[in-house]
Enzyme design. Structure first.
Site, PDB file in Angstrom:
ATOM      1  N   ASP A   1     -16.818   8.756  -2.336  1.00 30.22           N
ATOM      2  CA  ASP A   1     -15.600   8.561  -1.549  1.00 30.22           C
ATOM      3  C   ASP A   1     -15.235   9.905  -0.943  1.00 30.22           C
ATOM      4  OD1 ASP A   1     -13.379   7.373  -0.435  1.00 30.22           O
ATOM      5  OD2 ASP A   1     -12.236   7.223  -2.309  1.00 30.22           O
TER       6      ASP A   1
ATOM      7  N   GLN B   1     -10.462  -2.857  -3.620  1.00 27.91           N
ATOM      8  CA  GLN B   1     -11.706  -2.256  -3.124  1.00 27.91           C
ATOM      9  C   GLN B   1     -12.792  -2.277  -4.178  1.00 27.91           C
ATOM     10  OE1 GLN B   1     -12.523  -0.770   0.141  1.00 27.91           O
ATOM     11  NE2 GLN B   1     -14.461  -1.222  -0.898  1.00 27.91           N
TER      12      GLN B   1
ATOM     13  N   ARG C   1       0.875  -1.176   0.000  1.00 31.09           N
ATOM     14  CA  ARG C   1       0.000   0.000   0.000  1.00 31.09           C
ATOM     15  C   ARG C   1       0.907   1.219   0.000  1.00 31.09           C
ATOM     16  NH1 ARG C   1      -5.507   0.911   1.789  1.00 31.09           N
ATOM     17  NH2 ARG C   1      -5.827   2.916   2.810  1.00 31.09           N
TER      18      ARG C   1
ATOM     19  N   HIS D   1      -7.357   1.508  -6.788  1.00 28.84           N
ATOM     20  CA  HIS D   1      -7.622   0.715  -5.579  1.00 28.84           C
ATOM     21  C   HIS D   1      -8.383  -0.535  -6.018  1.00 28.84           C
ATOM     22  CE1 HIS D   1      -7.902  -0.307  -1.513  1.00 28.84           C
ATOM     23  NE2 HIS D   1      -8.613   0.693  -1.019  1.00 28.84           N
TER      24      HIS D   1
ATOM     25  N   CYS E   1     -16.245   3.284   0.324  1.00 27.52           N
ATOM     26  CA  CYS E   1     -15.167   2.391   0.762  1.00 27.52           C
ATOM     27  C   CYS E   1     -14.688   2.682   2.176  1.00 27.52           C
ATOM     28  CB  CYS E   1     -14.004   2.442  -0.235  1.00 27.52           C
ATOM     29  SG  CYS E   1     -13.154   4.033  -0.325  1.00 27.52           S
TER      30      CYS E   1
ATOM     31  N   ARG F   1     -14.533  -7.168   1.922  1.00 24.14           N
ATOM     32  CA  ARG F   1     -13.114  -7.081   1.601  1.00 24.14           C
ATOM     33  C   ARG F   1     -12.415  -8.383   1.982  1.00 24.14           C
ATOM     34  NH1 ARG F   1     -10.311  -2.164   1.297  1.00 24.14           N
ATOM     35  NH2 ARG F   1      -8.501  -3.520   0.981  1.00 24.14           N
TER      36      ARG F   1
END
Length: 301
Positions: free
Chosen positions: A219, A133, A103, A130, A259, A287
């Site tokens: 988001d 996700q 990440r 991402h 998310c 997830r």
């Protein structure tokens, strides 16, 4: 030959179908309290240059629940902070691990890390996307609404974010229509939109984006590393808040995704994130289930 998962282009449509089927089976097994040990004796290393809650916990839980083990390191707790190169770090870790989740910030770091690693690398978030996700988001859509193919997804807010970019990329592999509701300056690059083709519509009108949609996504307006721009972003994106009035323009059975973390009162209201149409909490749990299936694909082949 090892295969990474850095962008959605790294798997085929058939592999995604198999991955979703496996994730459904693993979630059902978890609900029945069955023990699954497909990754017993395998080791996952999580490397964080950006902070995390869901990515961290979901990958750890996924690996442990499949019988494997996990080590988590951060830039500050490793020699990265003292100048060890990304490439050297990747070479060392891949001698200990069967898979690595990275990440990070720039996609150049992600690419360099993956190139140097001898084991599969998963993009746990980068500036360019991402994918884990968005993969989970689409799994959640199928869980709630059936096949995502042919559905209309509306994404409102900062559509040039990593989430927006991965949603644009996903249209090529999952066959849904995407509407991006965002002002100038918050849109994906023209090259990304051209590559996606006619399935993506960009509009400055949030209502136009959401009207009749099956899924409404938003988001945070200010992502990690953009804190200095926060005041400007709040002003620019003020009219793109996902609130009850905007959600009412979507299909009555539409679901809401975010998310997380949510900045309540900014990009989304309490009434929407906690409302009857919200699938946010299932999305967060999923997830883990989707990443279990992904880890099996990457490690077991």
């Amino acid at each position: 030959m090892k295969r990474d998962f850095l962008t959605l282009a790294d798997r085929t449509e058939a592999e995604y179908r198999a991955l979703f089927d496996r994730a459904h089976a693993l979630k059902a097994s978890r609900k029945r309290k069955e023990v699954v040990t497909t990754l017993a004796g395998r080791h996952l290393v999580l490397v964080f240059e950006k902070s995390s809650t869901r990515t961290h916990l979901s990958f750890e839980a996924a690996m442990y629940q499949l019988g494997g083990t996990v080590t988590t390191i951060t830039a500050g707790s490793s020699q990265i902070a003292r100048g060890e190169t990304i490439e050297d770090t990747a070479r060392v870790i891949s001698g200990y691990a069967d898979c690595i989740m990275f990440r990070t910030f720039g996609d150049d770091r992600l690419t360099a890390f993956a190139k140097a690693s001898r084991v599969p690398v998963i993009n746990g978030l980068s500036e360019g996307g991402h994918p884990v996700q968005v993969l989970t988001d689409l799994f959640t859509v199928e869980e709630r609404l059936g096949s995502v193919k042919g559905k209309t997804v509306a994404f409102v807010g900062d559509c040039a974010s990593n989430m927006g970019l991965s949603f644009v990329e996903a249209t090529k592999y999952f066959g849904f229509n995407l509407r991006l509701g965002c002002p100038e300056g918050y849109r994906p690059a023209a090259s990304a939109l051209a590559d996606a083709g006619a399935r993506v519509l960009v509009t400055a009108d949030a209502t136009e984006a959401v009207r009749g949609a099956d899924v409404v996504v938003t988001d945070v307006w200010t992502s990690m590393g953009q804190e200095a721009e926060s005041a400007k972003r709040k002003k620019d994106l003020h009219d793109y808040q996902l609130n009850e009035a905007l959600l009412a323009k979507a299909n009555p059975g539409a679901i809401v995704l975010h998310c997380l973390p949510a900045h309540r009162g900014e990009e989304i209201t309490d009434g929407v994130v906690d409302g009857a149409q919200s699938a946010v909490w299932d999305e967060a749990e999923n997830r883990m289930h989707v990443q279990k299936a992904l880890l099996e694909q990457l490690i077991l082949g």
